[in-house]
Enzyme design. Sequence first.
Site, PDB file in Angstrom:
ATOM      1  N   ARG A 251       3.382  -3.413 -10.963  1.00 23.44           N
ATOM      2  CA  ARG A 251       2.639  -2.727  -9.893  1.00 23.44           C
ATOM      3  C   ARG A 251       3.347  -2.824  -8.534  1.00 23.44           C
ATOM      4  O   ARG A 251       2.730  -2.621  -7.501  1.00 23.44           O
ATOM      5  CB  ARG A 251       1.196  -3.245  -9.789  1.00 23.44           C
ATOM      6  CG  ARG A 251       0.364  -3.015 -11.052  1.00 23.44           C
ATOM      7  CD  ARG A 251       0.244  -1.527 -11.347  1.00 23.44           C
ATOM      8  NE  ARG A 251      -0.681  -1.234 -12.440  1.00 23.44           N
ATOM      9  CZ  ARG A 251      -0.326  -1.030 -13.707  1.00 23.44           C
ATOM     10  NH1 ARG A 251       0.958  -1.105 -14.054  1.00 23.44           N
ATOM     11  NH2 ARG A 251      -1.220  -0.733 -14.623  1.00 23.44           N
ATOM     12  N   LEU A 252       4.634  -3.104  -8.561  1.00 22.85           N
ATOM     13  CA  LEU A 252       5.432  -3.116  -7.332  1.00 22.85           C
ATOM     14  C   LEU A 252       6.013  -1.716  -7.136  1.00 22.85           C
ATOM     15  O   LEU A 252       7.228  -1.495  -7.214  1.00 22.85           O
ATOM     16  CB  LEU A 252       6.537  -4.177  -7.410  1.00 22.85           C
ATOM     17  CG  LEU A 252       6.040  -5.611  -7.605  1.00 22.85           C
ATOM     18  CD1 LEU A 252       7.224  -6.578  -7.683  1.00 22.85           C
ATOM     19  CD2 LEU A 252       5.104  -6.014  -6.464  1.00 22.85           C
TER      20      LEU A 252
END
Length: 212
Positions: A191-192
């Site tokens: 989720r970066l």
Amino acid sequence: MVDLGEIRKEYTQGRLDETRVADNPFTQFHAWFEQYQETRPEEPTVMTLASVDADGQPWQRILLLKSYDDKGFVFFTNYQSNKGMQLDASGKASMHFFWIGMERQVQIQGRVEKVSREESAAYFHSRPRQSQLGAWASHQSRPLENRAELEARFNQLNEEYQDKEIPLPDFWGGFRLIPERVEFWQGGEYRLHDRVEYRLADGEWAIQRLNP
């Protein structure tokens, strides 16, 4: 309760570097759109259009993008529909493209204006004849007693304009969204995600990386 928390997908296809993007969002959008088309999606021009009504209530709907250049992004609608009246009243809108196959999103925000009557007519007459009749037959967003009523209007118009050119309705045409902010999103592992924002300031585009 329907628990959907276990449905997960990791995004690992690419990266987006703010130091390597195009100088303006139109060029960047074109590059991404061309890459997306190469994947042969079923509806490459599909997008979500958001507007706000007089009570401040947001509305969203799926539309098709019909053209774009460095002046803005063009779509067509019934001017008397909910969205048409909301856009006319507020003068603002937001577009959103979600290209899941490439793990990418594009969000475009800005002001809207009606395109010229000539531009609307050119697109209207490029549509299939049945779609032109459909624009006349549908009192878009207004209550409808039943489908038979709609089909009766369509059939009546089909007879009326048999062997005749169908004129452009006064209530139908295009809007152009003129961007003031554009965000490009590339899905990232853990989720970066990569988010790069273009924001118009004093006639120039400022580029900024955002936290995911």
